[in-house]
Scaffold this motif. Structure first.
Motif, PDB file in Angstrom:
ATOM      1  N   ILE A   4       0.824  -1.208   0.000  1.00 24.21           N
ATOM      2  CA  ILE A   4       0.000   0.000   0.000  1.00 24.21           C
ATOM      3  C   ILE A   4       0.860   1.262   0.000  1.00 24.21           C
ATOM      4  CG2 ILE A   4      -1.707   1.298   1.356  1.00 24.21           C
ATOM      5  CD1 ILE A   4      -2.848  -1.446   2.210  1.00 24.21           C
ATOM      6  N   THR A   5       2.083   1.171   0.489  1.00 19.11           N
ATOM      7  CA  THR A   5       2.970   2.335   0.539  1.00 19.11           C
ATOM      8  C   THR A   5       3.168   2.934  -0.849  1.00 19.11           C
ATOM      9  OG1 THR A   5       4.152   1.378   2.408  1.00 19.11           O
ATOM     10  CG2 THR A   5       5.248   3.162   1.216  1.00 19.11           C
ATOM     11  N   GLY A   6       2.920   4.234  -0.961  1.00 15.81           N
ATOM     12  CA  GLY A   6       3.116   4.928  -2.225  1.00 15.81           C
ATOM     13  C   GLY A   6       1.983   4.788  -3.220  1.00 15.81           C
ATOM     14  N   ARG A   7       0.924   4.107  -2.822  1.00 19.58           N
ATOM     15  CA  ARG A   7      -0.195   3.866  -3.737  1.00 19.58           C
ATOM     16  C   ARG A   7      -1.210   5.012  -3.729  1.00 19.58           C
ATOM     17  NH1 ARG A   7       0.067  -0.737  -7.186  1.00 19.58           N
ATOM     18  NH2 ARG A   7       1.370  -2.291  -6.156  1.00 19.58           N
ATOM     19  N   VAL A   8      -1.996   5.069  -4.800  1.00 19.60           N
ATOM     20  CA  VAL A   8      -3.156   5.966  -4.882  1.00 19.60           C
ATOM     21  C   VAL A   8      -4.399   5.102  -4.850  1.00 19.60           C
ATOM     22  CG1 VAL A   8      -4.400   7.656  -6.279  1.00 19.60           C
ATOM     23  CG2 VAL A   8      -1.891   7.715  -6.175  1.00 19.60           C
ATOM     24  N   ALA A   9      -5.320   5.396  -3.937  1.00 18.15           N
ATOM     25  CA  ALA A   9      -6.507   4.565  -3.740  1.00 18.15           C
ATOM     26  C   ALA A   9      -7.779   5.355  -4.001  1.00 18.15           C
ATOM     27  CB  ALA A   9      -6.524   4.005  -2.319  1.00 18.15           C
ATOM     28  N   LEU A  10      -8.841   4.621  -4.252  1.00 23.41           N
ATOM     29  CA  LEU A  10     -10.182   5.199  -4.346  1.00 23.41           C
ATOM     30  C   LEU A  10     -11.122   4.336  -3.524  1.00 23.41           C
ATOM     31  CD1 LEU A  10     -12.012   6.620  -7.441  1.00 23.41           C
ATOM     32  CD2 LEU A  10     -13.183   5.029  -5.923  1.00 23.41           C
ATOM     33  N   LEU A  27      -4.303   5.709   4.440  1.00 23.46           N
ATOM     34  CA  LEU A  27      -3.325   6.778   4.661  1.00 23.46           C
ATOM     35  C   LEU A  27      -2.290   6.355   5.696  1.00 23.46           C
ATOM     36  CD1 LEU A  27      -5.697   9.868   4.670  1.00 23.46           C
ATOM     37  CD2 LEU A  27      -4.128   9.177   2.853  1.00 23.46           C
ATOM     38  N   GLU A  28      -2.743   5.704   6.758  1.00 21.73           N
ATOM     39  CA  GLU A  28      -1.819   5.241   7.797  1.00 21.73           C
ATOM     40  C   GLU A  28      -0.821   4.229   7.258  1.00 21.73           C
ATOM     41  OE1 GLU A  28      -3.935   3.807  11.177  1.00 21.73           O
ATOM     42  OE2 GLU A  28      -5.037   5.679  11.466  1.00 21.73           O
ATOM     43  N   ARG A  29      -1.252   3.460   6.249  1.00 17.60           N
ATOM     44  CA  ARG A  29      -0.371   2.433   5.679  1.00 17.60           C
ATOM     45  C   ARG A  29       0.476   2.960   4.517  1.00 17.60           C
ATOM     46  NH1 ARG A  29      -2.515  -3.499   6.581  1.00 17.60           N
ATOM     47  NH2 ARG A  29      -3.885  -3.189   8.378  1.00 17.60           N
ATOM     48  N   GLY A  30       0.455   4.256   4.309  1.00 15.71           N
ATOM     49  CA  GLY A  30       1.387   4.838   3.357  1.00 15.71           C
ATOM     50  C   GLY A  30       0.846   5.262   2.015  1.00 15.71           C
ATOM     51  N   ALA A  31      -0.480   5.198   1.802  1.00 17.36           N
ATOM     52  CA  ALA A  31      -1.040   5.693   0.544  1.00 17.36           C
ATOM     53  C   ALA A  31      -0.735   7.191   0.408  1.00 17.36           C
ATOM     54  CB  ALA A  31      -2.538   5.458   0.493  1.00 17.36           C
ATOM     55  N   THR A  32      -0.365   7.612  -0.783  1.00 15.52           N
ATOM     56  CA  THR A  32      -0.013   9.015  -1.005  1.00 15.52           C
ATOM     57  C   THR A  32      -1.224   9.878  -1.315  1.00 15.52           C
ATOM     58  OG1 THR A  32       0.449   8.544  -3.326  1.00 15.52           O
ATOM     59  CG2 THR A  32       2.304   8.451  -1.790  1.00 15.52           C
ATOM     60  N   LYS A  33      -2.286   9.244  -1.786  1.00 18.92           N
ATOM     61  CA  LYS A  33      -3.529   9.952  -2.091  1.00 18.92           C
ATOM     62  C   LYS A  33      -4.679   8.968  -1.993  1.00 18.92           C
ATOM     63  CE  LYS A  33      -3.666  12.375  -5.956  1.00 18.92           C
ATOM     64  NZ  LYS A  33      -3.847  12.674  -7.414  1.00 18.92           N
ATOM     65  N   VAL A  34      -5.811   9.433  -1.458  1.00 18.89           N
ATOM     66  CA  VAL A  34      -7.024   8.615  -1.433  1.00 18.89           C
ATOM     67  C   VAL A  34      -8.180   9.446  -1.955  1.00 18.89           C
ATOM     68  CG1 VAL A  34      -8.646   7.265  -0.072  1.00 18.89           C
ATOM     69  CG2 VAL A  34      -6.222   7.242   0.531  1.00 18.89           C
ATOM     70  N   GLY A  47      -9.693  16.819   6.055  1.00 21.27           N
ATOM     71  CA  GLY A  47      -8.710  17.556   6.820  1.00 21.27           C
ATOM     72  C   GLY A  47      -7.289  17.278   6.378  1.00 21.27           C
ATOM     73  N   ASP A  48      -7.061  16.116   5.789  1.00 18.73           N
ATOM     74  CA  ASP A  48      -5.739  15.715   5.308  1.00 18.73           C
ATOM     75  C   ASP A  48      -5.633  16.057   3.820  1.00 18.73           C
ATOM     76  OD1 ASP A  48      -3.562  14.082   4.261  1.00 18.73           O
ATOM     77  OD2 ASP A  48      -3.651  12.963   6.144  1.00 18.73           O
ATOM     78  N   PRO A  49      -4.577  16.749   3.414  1.00 18.80           N
ATOM     79  CA  PRO A  49      -4.452  17.130   1.999  1.00 18.80           C
ATOM     80  C   PRO A  49      -4.335  15.942   1.055  1.00 18.80           C
ATOM     81  CG  PRO A  49      -2.415  17.597   3.204  1.00 18.80           C
ATOM     82  CD  PRO A  49      -3.460  17.262   4.226  1.00 18.80           C
ATOM     83  N   ARG A  50      -4.046  14.752   1.614  1.00 22.60           N
ATOM     84  CA  ARG A  50      -3.961  13.566   0.763  1.00 22.60           C
ATOM     85  C   ARG A  50      -5.340  12.998   0.426  1.00 22.60           C
ATOM     86  NH1 ARG A  50      -0.328   9.917   4.497  1.00 22.60           N
ATOM     87  NH2 ARG A  50      -1.708  10.946   6.010  1.00 22.60           N
TER      88      ARG A  50
END
Length: 234
Positions: A4-10, A27-34, A47-50
Motif C-alpha cells: 500500500i505504501t506509495g499507492r493511490v486509492a479510491l 493513509l496510515e499504511r502509506g497511501a499518497t492519495k485517497v 482535513g488531510d491534503p492527501r
C-alpha cells in the motif's frame, strides 16, 4: 501481494462508516492519495491534503465515467458503497430490490469495469469488494446482492490476475456502523474489518473472513444446506 505504501486509492461510500475507516487506514499504511468518493462529496471531511473528495454515484454510469476520467492514477480500488433494503424475493417490492441490486451488485461491477483498465495501465494493484457473511447465508434480497457480488469477484479475480490486479473479497457479519444500528447481535468494529481487509491485500490473499460469524458460516458451506437453514429440517 500489493504493497500500500506509495499507492493511490479510491474508496466508494467514503463519507462515513466503513468507507471513512478505509480512507484513514489506507493513509496510515502509506497511501499518497485517497480519492474519497461519495454521491455528495461535500460530506467528506478532508482535513488531510492527501484526501481528495470525489463525486461518484455507483448507480449512475455517467458519474462512474466522470470519476474514472479524473482518478487516472488509482492503483487500489475499494468497492464499499452499499445499502440494505432486504426485501423478500418472493413478495417484496421489486423497485426496492432493483435499487438494492443497482447499488450492491451492479455498482461494484461497473466501477470495476471502469477502473480495471486504469489499474492495469498503472502497473497493477488491488480491488477490494465488501461482500458479507450473507454472501453465503441467505435472508432476502440483500443476501442475493452480496452472493452475486461474491460470484462476480471470483470471476474478476481469475480474469484480472494476468494484469497484475489482485481481487480481495471481504466477508463479515454485522459491522458496528449506521447500517447495522438496529440489528441485534455481535457487531465487528469497523477498524477490525478494514485492518483485516488491508492485511489480506498486503499478504496477497483472496478473501478476508472477518469475525466469528463469517468464520462459522464459511466453515459450514461444504455441509448439507439444512445445517445452515435448520428451519428446513422441521
Amino acid at each position: 501481494m500489493t504493497d500500500i505504501t506509495g499507492r493511490v486509492a479510491l474508496v466508494t461510500g467514503a463519507n462515513r462508516g466503513l468507507g471513512a475507516a478505509f480512507v484513514a487506514a489506507l493513509l496510515e499504511r502509506g497511501a499518497t492519495k485517497v480519492y474519497a468518493a461519495a454521491r455528495r462529496p461535500e460530506t467528506i471531511s478532508a482535513g488531510d491534503p492527501r484526501v481528495v473528495p470525489l463525486a461518484l454515484d455507483v448507480t449512475d454510469a455517467d458519474s462512474i465515467r466522470r470519476a474514472a476520467e479524473i482518478a487516472t492514477d488509482v492503483t487500489i480500488l475499494v468497492n464499499n458503497a452499499g445499502i440494505a433494503v432486504n426485501e423478500s424475493l418472493v413478495t417484496g417490492d421489486l423497485a426496492e430490490i432493483h435499487r438494492e441490486f443497482d447499488t450492491n451488485f451492479w455498482g461494484p461491477v461497473l466501477v470495476t469495469r471502469a477502473f480495471a483498465p486504469i489499474l492495469e495501465a498503472n502497473g497493477g494493484g488491488a480491488i477490494v469488494s465488501m461482500h458479507s457473511a450473507l454472501s453465503w447465508l441467505a435472508f432476502g434480497s440483500y443476501s442475493a446482492t452480496k452472493a452475486a457480488l461474491w460470484s462476480a469477484s471470483n470471476s474478476a479475480r481469475v480474469e484480472l490476475a494476468p494484469a497484475g490486479i489482485q481481487v480481495v473479497g471481504v466477508h463479515v457479519g454485522y459491522v458496528d456502523t449506521d447500517m447495522a444500528a438496529d440489528a441485534e447481535g455481535v457487531k465487528v468494529p469497523p477498524r477490525q474489518v478494514v485492518d483485516e481487509a488491508l492485511d489480506t491485500v498486503q499478504e496477497g490473499g483472496a478473501e478476508a473472513i472477518v469475525g466469528e460469524v463469517a468464520q462459522q458460516v464459511k466453515a459450514h458451506l461444504h455441509e448439507d444446506v439444512r445445517v445452515l437453514y435448520p428451519q428446513l429440517a422441521r
